[in-house]
Motif scaffolding. Structure first.
Motif, mmCIF file in Angstrom:
data_model
loop_
_atom_site.group_PDB
_atom_site.id
_atom_site.type_symbol
_atom_site.label_atom_id
_atom_site.label_comp_id
_atom_site.label_asym_id
_atom_site.label_seq_id
_atom_site.Cartn_x
_atom_site.Cartn_y
_atom_site.Cartn_z
ATOM 1 N N ASP A 418 -3.207 -2.073 -4.490
ATOM 2 C CA ASP A 418 -2.464 -1.244 -5.443
ATOM 3 C C ASP A 418 -2.161 0.101 -4.811
ATOM 4 O O ASP A 418 -2.749 0.494 -3.818
ATOM 5 C CB ASP A 418 -3.243 -1.044 -6.746
ATOM 6 C CG ASP A 418 -4.678 -0.607 -6.458
ATOM 7 O OD1 ASP A 418 -5.577 -1.121 -7.126
ATOM 8 O OD2 ASP A 418 -4.877 0.235 -5.546
ATOM 9 N N LYS A 419 -1.275 0.818 -5.457
ATOM 10 C CA LYS A 419 -0.748 2.018 -4.815
ATOM 11 C C LYS A 419 -1.797 3.101 -4.683
ATOM 12 O O LYS A 419 -1.844 3.821 -3.698
ATOM 13 C CB LYS A 419 0.441 2.542 -5.610
ATOM 14 C CG LYS A 419 1.645 1.642 -5.537
ATOM 15 C CD LYS A 419 2.903 2.450 -5.696
ATOM 16 C CE LYS A 419 4.162 1.715 -5.307
ATOM 17 N NZ LYS A 419 4.295 0.360 -5.675
ATOM 18 N N VAL A 448 6.145 5.416 -0.516
ATOM 19 C CA VAL A 448 5.255 4.860 -1.540
ATOM 20 C C VAL A 448 4.907 5.918 -2.586
ATOM 21 O O VAL A 448 4.852 5.636 -3.782
ATOM 22 C CB VAL A 448 3.980 4.312 -0.869
ATOM 23 C CG1 VAL A 448 2.940 3.994 -1.905
ATOM 24 C CG2 VAL A 448 4.313 3.090 -0.067
ATOM 25 N N ILE A 449 4.695 7.123 -2.121
ATOM 26 C CA ILE A 449 4.322 8.172 -3.079
ATOM 27 C C ILE A 449 5.435 8.381 -4.095
ATOM 28 O O ILE A 449 5.193 8.488 -5.300
ATOM 29 C CB ILE A 449 4.022 9.490 -2.332
ATOM 30 C CG1 ILE A 449 2.737 9.351 -1.517
ATOM 31 C CG2 ILE A 449 3.890 10.626 -3.315
ATOM 32 C CD1 ILE A 449 2.391 10.597 -0.756
ATOM 33 N N THR A 450 6.668 8.426 -3.595
ATOM 34 C CA THR A 450 7.739 8.663 -4.559
ATOM 35 C C THR A 450 7.859 7.508 -5.531
ATOM 36 O O THR A 450 8.255 7.693 -6.680
ATOM 37 C CB THR A 450 9.096 8.833 -3.868
ATOM 38 O OG1 THR A 450 9.296 7.710 -3.018
ATOM 39 C CG2 THR A 450 9.148 10.102 -3.065
ATOM 40 N N ASN A 451 7.497 6.313 -5.058
ATOM 41 C CA ASN A 451 7.627 5.176 -5.951
ATOM 42 C C ASN A 451 6.546 5.129 -7.007
ATOM 43 O O ASN A 451 6.719 4.529 -8.052
ATOM 44 C CB ASN A 451 7.570 3.866 -5.138
ATOM 45 C CG ASN A 451 8.951 3.452 -4.712
ATOM 46 O OD1 ASN A 451 9.870 3.535 -5.497
ATOM 47 N ND2 ASN A 451 9.075 3.046 -3.486
ATOM 48 N N ALA A 452 5.437 5.753 -6.703
ATOM 49 C CA ALA A 452 4.336 5.687 -7.673
ATOM 50 C C ALA A 452 4.417 6.880 -8.577
ATOM 51 O O ALA A 452 3.702 7.867 -8.417
ATOM 52 C CB ALA A 452 3.014 5.673 -6.913
ATOM 53 N N SER A 453 5.306 6.813 -9.554
ATOM 54 C CA SER A 453 5.601 8.040 -10.307
ATOM 55 C C SER A 453 4.420 8.513 -11.131
ATOM 56 O O SER A 453 4.262 9.707 -11.367
ATOM 57 C CB SER A 453 6.818 7.822 -11.202
ATOM 58 O OG SER A 453 6.721 6.556 -11.793
#
Lengths: 872, 143
Positions: A418-419, A448-453
């Motif tokens: 998971d993120k 990935v960071i930007t995707n994990a809002s």
């Protein structure tokens, strides 16, 4: 008598060489010896020839050239006596190699010697042939060798067998001739012949399928029987090594059985018993026994699956792993890597032992163990393994850290469940060994960071804490600065807290502190500082109260010697001061980066990445922070750093879509925009990126450059978003460009001859450009630059450097001299060649930098040339 | 195939015997020897005897002041090569009687002859000490 005449015996010469205390003395001695040997060679001296050759061989071993001795070898070989022939052949093998033509001359002597009555001489000839024959010699002498395969003396037979191996390698067509004799060789009793026969057999099997089939049918049982005999044989003093009779033969037989059994079930069946016997009965307290077991295990692994045997083999390997001897462990790890592909479960059982080996003090074992762990990792054990590896990262050696980091990063990337775990692990890695982390890795992390809002707040707080603890890992600083810039408001207001976090109080000033420290730190390189500037701009919009403070920090970089920083700081300062109305729109939150396209882009652009990294430019930011302009000269300005922006602010959209018209489309797309002042719009991420493939011709702006993020108010389709935002800001951009607009070009000059211009003039120097174009290539302009010295002093170490924007290509030839005498007495000329890919649409501009020494003081002059004639 | 080269190097890094089974220019040989010797000499007793260098492996063993290095392909059985090194040393010992570095230096040709009998074209030919030493003893008797 000359003390160094050819009468010197070999040992005297060696004594003399050993007595030398310095390398120069040794060289002198060798030179004298070579001279006397050369004299003897030309005198055709018979008596001392073999002595001279021995000396030559010694000299050759020390690394000095000895070609003059080659003919001596030939003469010695042709001599009738055995000692002479001996030395001659030895010299032949050591001093010559198969590429020399001299070898052809030996063919005749070899032929005669192969038919000699004295079997030792035959042996000599075979030996020499086996070691260095070339393809033609092999063809000539193959029939002789074949005949000798059936000679009465076993020594000759064995040598002939090995010679045949070389012949088969050199001339594959002759292989069929050897297949039949080999079958009889394999029934021999003499160990030497057997050994070489087996090797010949292996070579033939590797070489052709039919040979393999033939041997498989005919010889497998015979071989199994031979192996049985050898294993069960009683004590044979000649071949005994630590209690085992001829382990070399064991190993060779096992190797051949492996080749025969691979892929064939019947053959594998027949080998079953003997393999089991060898595996269980061989003693493993001596190295010889272990060697046999190792070979046995390898054979078991390669032949068709017989499950009982496989388990046996892996058990043996497990035993090896816990052996104290490093050699054995190394060998076991090696084998296990092959075993993993075959039987993963069994190897998993030994996971803890292997993990211990990763921490071993021996470098070879560590490397092997790490590779093995990498193969063993899967979803179920990834968390535990990664934890172990990261713990070890803290204490590992520097040279090992690089490998370890790379492996950890790829494990984490492939198998993270998971993120949040991914981000956690990556941050730990960055903290420990950020400097070893490659660029793609931390780019991926940011994606990935930007995707994990939902994790934005958590991430930025984690980064803040990490950077407070230690800021010596460059990559960590970069990622932290980016995140703080993006999500600064979340940091300060504790937005998006997760349950497992403790609240921390961070004021706006603290956040700005972090960025300020990063930008001021002496070891921050260009990329980091550039990212800090962008982050400051974002923060100035998100924290309006700190705006003045941020402005001060940014202003400090205005005078930076690095062009990139200078430009950015001036532009951002201008935005903060004059353009507050658009500032917030400019630095809005980044849109979510699409991971799928990112990874697709990454996969496709590995090649391009290789090119771009070699060109050493990171999104227009030269990574050689020390002297970005010097790089221009080295590469002929293939990849110029930022240069004067072009004046066409309005058609930057066309530039963006102009993929493929210039050699570095992505760079031109992004850096063009930069120079138009809209880099703020497009380059908010401003980190290096490998250029996308040229084939992406879709007008989707995002597809042009993976980091070409256009921050606009959230809109559904990005491509349509850019157009209006461009139009809206282009007028604003024109203001920005006020300071950069080059003066309007001078009068048009339609003729093909262009008037020379005074490109640059200062109180001490004048630079004139003379233009010429060749017909047929209107895009290419030849410029001859003339430097004249207006003062009365002499300038030395005169160096001229130039930078051009992306659509131009500059090639600089060496200057006529680098000393400029005073009062315009002489001038330095230098040729430049400029290719304008936007010929007709854009005119040339150039930024120049001239450095010279005046009275031993360094002087630097910089300027911009914008008065090129149009249509150039 | 198999063995690519055999080197005997003393503790100061001087090559005492070099036999190559593949073609390398003089320059390449020198650089190769320099690199490998530095790697092997730097290792201590505890570490294993196999070093990976470029595309092949080096198996080495130290006997008194002399290092025996054998460069082999990746597929070769390393433990067998260790045995081979020991066999080589024992053979030389039987011939010279308590062989030492000076013996090899002053009788370089004999050392080469022995090596030739044992290894040809990168493959191990003969492993019986009697068979290896027979021709050499014969030659000594006649000369």
């Amino acid at each position: 008598m000359n003390p160094f005449s050819s009468g010197t015996r070999l040992r005297d010469m060696i004594r003399a060489i050993r007595a030398c205390k310095t390398a120069a003395e040794e060289r002198a001695v060798i030179r004298k010896e070579c001279a006397s040997i050369r004299a003897a060679v030309s005198d055709n001296d018979n008596d001392y020839r073999h002595r001279n050759l021995a000396k030559l061989m010694f000299i050759h071993m020390l690394g000095y050239p000895t070609h003059f001795g080659q003919m001596e070898c030939l003469k010695l070989i042709a001599a009738p006596g055995f000692p002479e022939k001996r030395i001659g052949y030895l010299g032949l093998m050591l001093l010559l190699d198969e590429r020399q033509e001299v070898l052809m001359l030996v063919t005749n002597s070899l032929k005669q010697d192969l038919n000699h009555a004295n079997q030792y001489i035959v042996g000599l000839a075979l030996c020499a042939l086996g070691n260095i024959c070339s393809a033609e010699m092999a063809r000539d002498l193959a029939p002789e060798v074949e005949r000798l395969l059936q000679f009465r003396d076993p020594n000759i037979r064995k040598k002939a067998a090995l010679c045949s191996i070389r012949i088969v390698k050199k001339v594959p067509d002759l292989a069929e001739n050897f297949v039949n004799p080999v079958a009889s060789l394999l029934k021999e009793k003499h160990h030497g012949v057997l050994l070489t026969g087996i090797q010949l057999c292996i070579e033939l099997c590797n070489h052709s399928e039919e040979a393999l089939e033939y041997f498989r049918k005919k010889c497998t049982e015979g071989l199994v029987k031979v192996l049985k005999d050898v294993v069960n044989s009683s004590y044979a003093p000649e071949y005994d090594i630590s209690g085992i009779a001829d382990p070399f033969l064991h190993i060779r037989l096992l190797h051949l059985l492996r080749v025969l059994g691979h892929g064939d079930a019947d053959a594998s069946d027949s080998m079953n018993d003997i393999l089991a016997q060898v595996a269980t009965k061989t003693e493993s307290n001596k190295n010889a026994g272990n060697a046999i077991l190792y070979e046995c295990v390898e054979t078991i692994m390669s032949i068709e699956d017989i499950s009982g045997l496989r388990v046996l083999a892996i058990n043996i390997l497990g035993r090896f792993l816990s052996n104290r001897d490093n050699n054995i462990r190394y060998v076991a790890l090696n084998m296990l890597m092959k075993a993993v592909s075959v039987d993963d479960q069994a190897v998993q059982r030994h996971r803890t032992t292997i993990l211990e080996c990763v921490k071993d003090s021996d470098a070879s074992i560590r490397k092997r163990a790490l590779e093995l762990i990498y193969l063993l990792v899967n979803e179920s054990n990834v968390k535990a393994l990664t934890k172990e590896l990261i713990d070890y990262l803290q204490v590992s050696d520097q040279d090992f850290k690089g490998d370890l980091t790379a492996k950890i990063c790829s494990i984490v990337e492939k198998l993270s469940p998971d993120k949040i775990w991914y981000i956690d692990q990556m941050l730990k890695v960055l903290f420990e060994a950020g400097n070893h982390v490659k660029d793609e890795v931390w780019h991926a992390l940011i994606v990935v960071i930007t995707n994990a809002s939902n994790l934005h707040g958590y991430t930025v707080r984690l980064l803040y804490k990490a950077i407070q603890k230690s800021a010596d890992q460059e990559t960590l600083v970069r990622v932290a600065v980016w995140c703080i810039g993006e999500y600064g408001d979340m940091l300060v207001n504790n937005i998006g807290m997760l349950n497992l976090e403790d609240p921390i109080t961070v004021t706006e000033n603290d956040a700005v502190d972090v960025v300020e420290t990063a930008i001021k730190h002496h070891s921050s390189d260009l990329t980091t500082r550039a990212m800090c500037l962008i982050a400051l701009l974002k923060l100035s919009s998100r924290f309006p109260s700190c705006s003045q403070r941020i402005k001060d920090i940014v202003t400090q970089s205005k005078g930076s010697l690095l062009l990139e920083l200078q430009q950015r700081s001036i532009e951002f300062d201008s935005i903060i001061e004059k353009h507050q109305n658009i500032r917030s729109a400019l630095v809005e939150r980044m849109p979510v980066l699409d991971e799928a396209t990112f990874s697709g882009r990454k996969a496709g652009s590995i090649l391009a990445a290789a090119v771009s990294t070699s060109l050493n430019s990171v999104n227009g930011v030269s990574t050689s922070a020390a002297a970005p302009l010097v790089d221009l000269l080295d590469l002929g300005a293939d990849e110029p750093a930022t240069a004067a922006p072009t004046s066409s602010g309005g058609n930057f959209l066309q530039d963006l879509l102009d993929v493929g018209t210039s050699p570095f489309p992505s760079q031109s797309g992004t850096t063009q925009a930069q120079k138009n002042g809209t880099d703020v719009l497009l380059d908010l991420l401003s980190i290096g990126s490998p250029p996308p493939e040229n084939s992406s011709s879709a007008p989707d702006i995002l597809s042009l450059s993976q980091d070409n993020k256009i921050s606009v108010s959230p809109l559904d389709s990005l491509s349509s978003a850019t157009a209006p935002s461009v139009q809206a800001s282009s007028t604003a951009m024109m203001d920005l460009l006020d300071g950069f607009d080059p003066s309007p070009p001078p009068t048009k000059d339609n003729g093909t001859a262009y008037p020379p211009i005074v490109a640059f003039e200062s109180s001490s120097l004048r630079l004139m450009f003379n233009f010429s174009k060749q017909s047929g290539s209107p895009q290419v302009t030849e410029i001859v630059a003339n430097f004249t010295n207006k003062s009365s002093n002499v300038y030395t170490n005169f160096i001229f450097q130039a930078a051009v924007p992306k659509f131009l290509q500059l090639h600089l030839e060496p200057a006529s001299s680098n000393t400029l005498p005073g009062n315009g007495n002489e001038s330095i000329t230098q040729k430049l060649r400029v290719t304008n890919s936007q010929h007709g649409k854009k005119s040339m501009v150039m930024r120049i930098r001239i450095s010279y020494k005046l009275n031993n003081k360094d002087v630097l002059e910089e300027g911009q040339i914008s008065n090129f004639p149009r249509d150039l | 195939m198999g063995i690519r080269f055999i080197l005997m190097v003393n503790k100061q890094g001087q090559t005492r015997l070099a036999q190559y089974f593949e073609y390398l220019t003089l320059e390449e040989r020198r650089t190769l020897e320099g690199e490998i010797v530095r790697k092997c000499l730097a290792r201590n007793e505890q570490q294993c005897s196999f070093v990976e260098h470029r595309t092949y492996k080096i198996v080495y063993r130290r006997y008194a002041s002399l290092f025996f290095l054998v460069g082999v392909d990746n597929e070769e059985n390393e433990l067998a090569i260790l045995e081979f090194i020991h066999l080589l040393v024992e053979t030389m010992d039987r011939h010279f009687g308590n062989v030492c570095e000076l013996d090899i230096m002053f009788h370089l040709e004999k050392a080469h002859f022995m090596l030739e009998e044992m290894v040809m074209n990168g493959c191990i030919v003969e492993t019986s000490k009697a068979n290896i030493l027979a021709p050499i003893q014969l030659m000594d008797k006649t000369s």
